[in-house]
Motif scaffolding. Structure first.
Motif, short mmCIF file in Angstrom:
data_model
loop_
_atom_site.label_atom_id
_atom_site.label_comp_id
_atom_site.label_asym_id
_atom_site.label_seq_id
_atom_site.Cartn_x
_atom_site.Cartn_y
_atom_site.Cartn_z
N GLU A 1 0.83 -1.21 0.00
CA GLU A 1 0.00 0.00 0.00
C GLU A 1 0.86 1.26 0.00
OE1 GLU A 1 -0.38 -2.58 1.83
OE2 GLU A 1 -2.45 -3.31 1.65
N LEU A 2 1.91 1.23 0.80
CA LEU A 2 2.79 2.40 0.85
C LEU A 2 3.51 2.60 -0.47
CD1 LEU A 2 4.28 1.94 4.42
CD2 LEU A 2 2.66 3.69 3.69
N GLY A 3 3.84 1.49 -1.15
CA GLY A 3 4.47 1.61 -2.47
C GLY A 3 3.52 2.22 -3.48
N GLN A 4 2.25 1.81 -3.42
CA GLN A 4 1.25 2.40 -4.32
C GLN A 4 1.08 3.89 -4.06
OE1 GLN A 4 -2.20 -0.02 -3.60
NE2 GLN A 4 -1.66 -1.50 -5.19
N ILE A 5 1.03 4.25 -2.79
CA ILE A 5 0.89 5.67 -2.44
C ILE A 5 2.06 6.47 -2.98
CG2 ILE A 5 0.90 7.31 -0.51
CD1 ILE A 5 -0.76 5.30 1.08
N ALA A 6 3.28 5.93 -2.79
CA ALA A 6 4.46 6.64 -3.27
C ALA A 6 4.43 6.79 -4.80
CB ALA A 6 5.72 5.90 -2.83
N GLY A 7 4.01 5.70 -5.50
CA GLY A 7 3.96 5.78 -6.97
C GLY A 7 2.92 6.77 -7.45
N TYR A 8 1.72 6.69 -6.84
CA TYR A 8 0.66 7.63 -7.23
C TYR A 8 1.07 9.08 -6.93
CZ TYR A 8 -2.68 3.84 -8.02
OH TYR A 8 -3.34 2.74 -8.51
N GLN A 9 1.71 9.27 -5.77
CA GLN A 9 2.10 10.63 -5.38
C GLN A 9 3.14 11.20 -6.34
OE1 GLN A 9 0.72 12.35 -2.59
NE2 GLN A 9 1.66 14.03 -3.73
N LYS A 10 4.07 10.35 -6.74
CA LYS A 10 5.10 10.81 -7.67
C LYS A 10 4.48 11.18 -9.01
CE LYS A 10 9.44 9.34 -9.78
NZ LYS A 10 10.44 8.23 -9.91
N GLU A 11 3.58 10.32 -9.50
CA GLU A 11 2.91 10.63 -10.77
C GLU A 11 2.04 11.86 -10.66
OE1 GLU A 11 -0.05 8.54 -14.11
OE2 GLU A 11 0.54 7.45 -12.27
N TYR A 12 1.35 12.00 -9.52
CA TYR A 12 0.48 13.16 -9.32
C TYR A 12 1.29 14.45 -9.32
CZ TYR A 12 -2.93 16.25 -7.11
OH TYR A 12 -3.78 17.29 -6.84
N ASP A 13 2.40 14.46 -8.64
CA ASP A 13 3.24 15.68 -8.59
C ASP A 13 3.75 16.04 -9.99
OD1 ASP A 13 2.84 15.78 -5.86
OD2 ASP A 13 4.72 14.75 -5.37
N SER A 14 4.20 15.01 -10.72
CA SER A 14 4.72 15.27 -12.06
C SER A 14 3.62 15.76 -13.01
CB SER A 14 5.36 14.01 -12.62
OG SER A 14 5.79 14.20 -13.95
N LEU A 15 2.46 15.09 -12.93
CA LEU A 15 1.36 15.46 -13.81
C LEU A 15 0.79 16.83 -13.45
CD1 LEU A 15 -0.28 14.37 -16.18
CD2 LEU A 15 -1.88 13.36 -14.54
N SER A 16 0.77 17.15 -12.18
CA SER A 16 0.26 18.45 -11.75
C SER A 16 1.14 19.57 -12.30
CB SER A 16 0.22 18.50 -10.23
OG SER A 16 -0.23 19.76 -9.78
N SER A 17 2.44 19.36 -12.28
CA SER A 17 3.34 20.38 -12.85
C SER A 17 3.13 20.52 -14.36
CB SER A 17 4.80 19.99 -12.56
OG SER A 17 5.04 19.94 -11.18
N GLU A 18 2.93 19.36 -15.00
CA GLU A 18 2.72 19.41 -16.45
C GLU A 18 1.40 20.09 -16.79
OE1 GLU A 18 2.78 16.40 -20.32
OE2 GLU A 18 2.97 15.60 -18.26
N VAL A 19 0.34 19.83 -16.05
CA VAL A 19 -0.95 20.48 -16.31
C VAL A 19 -0.83 21.98 -16.14
CG1 VAL A 19 -3.30 20.76 -15.43
CG2 VAL A 19 -2.37 18.47 -15.81
#
Length: 372
Positions: A166-184
């Motif tokens: 679960e913690l790995g999923q959170i870390a992966g989602y958070q990393k993608e979210y941060d990157s995608l948020s900057s791109e948006v």
């Protein structure tokens, strides 16, 4: 009147110290030159037992720390421990044979000296704990704080291992979210520039909502949809992890405040305080070296204090009381080990009625029949 009362008080105190010395008072009274010596020996034995009682009571107080009857148990044990040490010291001192000379006395007294040193070490430790109470409390604070941090770290590490997926999923989602948020955010700025006709490397420079603007808007909407999905996934996983942390007590793990730490130190047991004193005296800093020297000197002081009656008796010359006791013991041993069957003293002893001062009628009749 006051002089008479003070003389009586001194006489009683003097006799009390004579009793403490382990030598019969009747023997000491016969030789005035021995009075001061046995007052000193008796006083040393008494005060050693007194400090032993304080030491034992203080040590047991921490065994029952927090109990309503801790003070009562400490007082009772201190009294019993003091009496036990008093009895041992009297026996050790009274057991020295002054009839021997030179080094033979020290050889005979060496087991007693070793025993006296052990008693001194046992007595000294609890008193050292009291003397260094403030420093021990600070040392215990550091230890308890370190233990709490270590315990919290272990609990959190165990939790992370248990919920690694679960913690790995959170870390992966958070990393993608941060990157995608900057791109948006970057694409929104480009869309704004395209609409207003700003010419850049990624815009056409044509003002208005044209083809390039519509394409950029579609890309922004697609990425925004993915961003919202990631946010929902993160929220769900975070909520689940928070529930698990609450269920396993992770959220309750925290460092104690000052008041709680003071309470924990106040009820620390004898073993913890003894460890703290040892830790305080074995560290490498200047304060610890100074404390170690102080503890060593205190221990040596108690060893000298405990061995003082033995040393005084060993170094003193043979006095009249020693000769008197030795001769009385020799006479008694000679009578008891006499091999003469017709010895009058032996017959009277064998035929005497218990409690009578003279031999019974059977003993007198036996002796009269044996006369020629």
């Amino acid at each position: 009147m006051s002089v008479h009362m003070s003389t009586m008080t001194f006489s009683r105190l003097q006799r009390f110290f004579w009793i403490c010395s382990g030598t019969p008072v009747s023997v000491i009274e016969k030789y005035p030159t021995e009075h001061s010596k046995y007052i000193g020996i008796g006083a040393t034995i008494f005060f050693t037992a007194f400090f032993a009682g304080l030491s034992g009571g203080y040590a047991l107080y921490f065994v029952f720390a927090g109990s309503a009857f801790a003070g009562l148990w400490a007082l009772l044990f201190g009294l019993i421990w003091g009496l036990a040490i008093f009895n041992l010291d009297r026996y050790i001192v009274s057991g020295i044979n002054k009839s021997s000379k030179g080094l033979k006395q020290f050889y005979q007294a060496s087991p007693r000296l070793i025993f006296a040193v052990l008693i001194a070490l046992v007595i000294a430790r609890p008193l050292e704990l009291k003397i260094f109470d403030k420093e021990i409390r600070e040392q215990l604070r550091l230890r308890y704080l370190s233990d709490q941090r270590e315990m919290i770290g272990k609990v959190q590490s165990s939790f992370r291992e248990k919920y690694a997926l679960e913690l790995g999923q959170i870390a992966g989602y958070q990393k993608e979210y941060d990157s995608l948020s900057s791109e948006v955010n970057r694409l929104r700025e480009e869309l704004k520039a395209e609409v207003f006709g700003s010419h850049t490397a990624t815009t056409s420079g044509v003002e208005g909502y044209g083809t390039y603007a519509r394409n950029k808007e579609l890309v922004v909407k697609a990425k925004q949809t993915r961003l919202e999905f990631l946010a929902a996934q993160l929220a769900g996983l975070q909520e689940y992890m928070n529930r698990q942390k609450a269920a396993e007590g992770i959220n309750a793990q925290s460092i104690q405040n000052e008041k709680e730490m003071d309470q924990a130190v106040a009820v620390a047991g004898f073993a913890d305080r003894n460890w703290a004193l040892g830790e305080l005296t074995h560290s490498a800093n200047d304060v610890s070296r100074s404390s170690a020297n102080a503890v060593t000197f205190i221990t040596l002081l108690f060893i000298a204090f405990e061995c003082a009656p033995l040393i005084v008796k060993l170094l003193s010359d043979i006095g009249p009381s020693d000769v008197d006791i030795r001769e009385a013991e020799s006479r008694i041993i000679s009578q008891l080990t006499s091999s003469t069957f017709l010895s009058r003293t032996r017959i009277v002893r064998e035929y005497r009625t218990p409690g009578s001062k003279k031999g019974g009628r059977r003993a007198k009749r036996y002796l009269s029949n044996k006369r020629w």
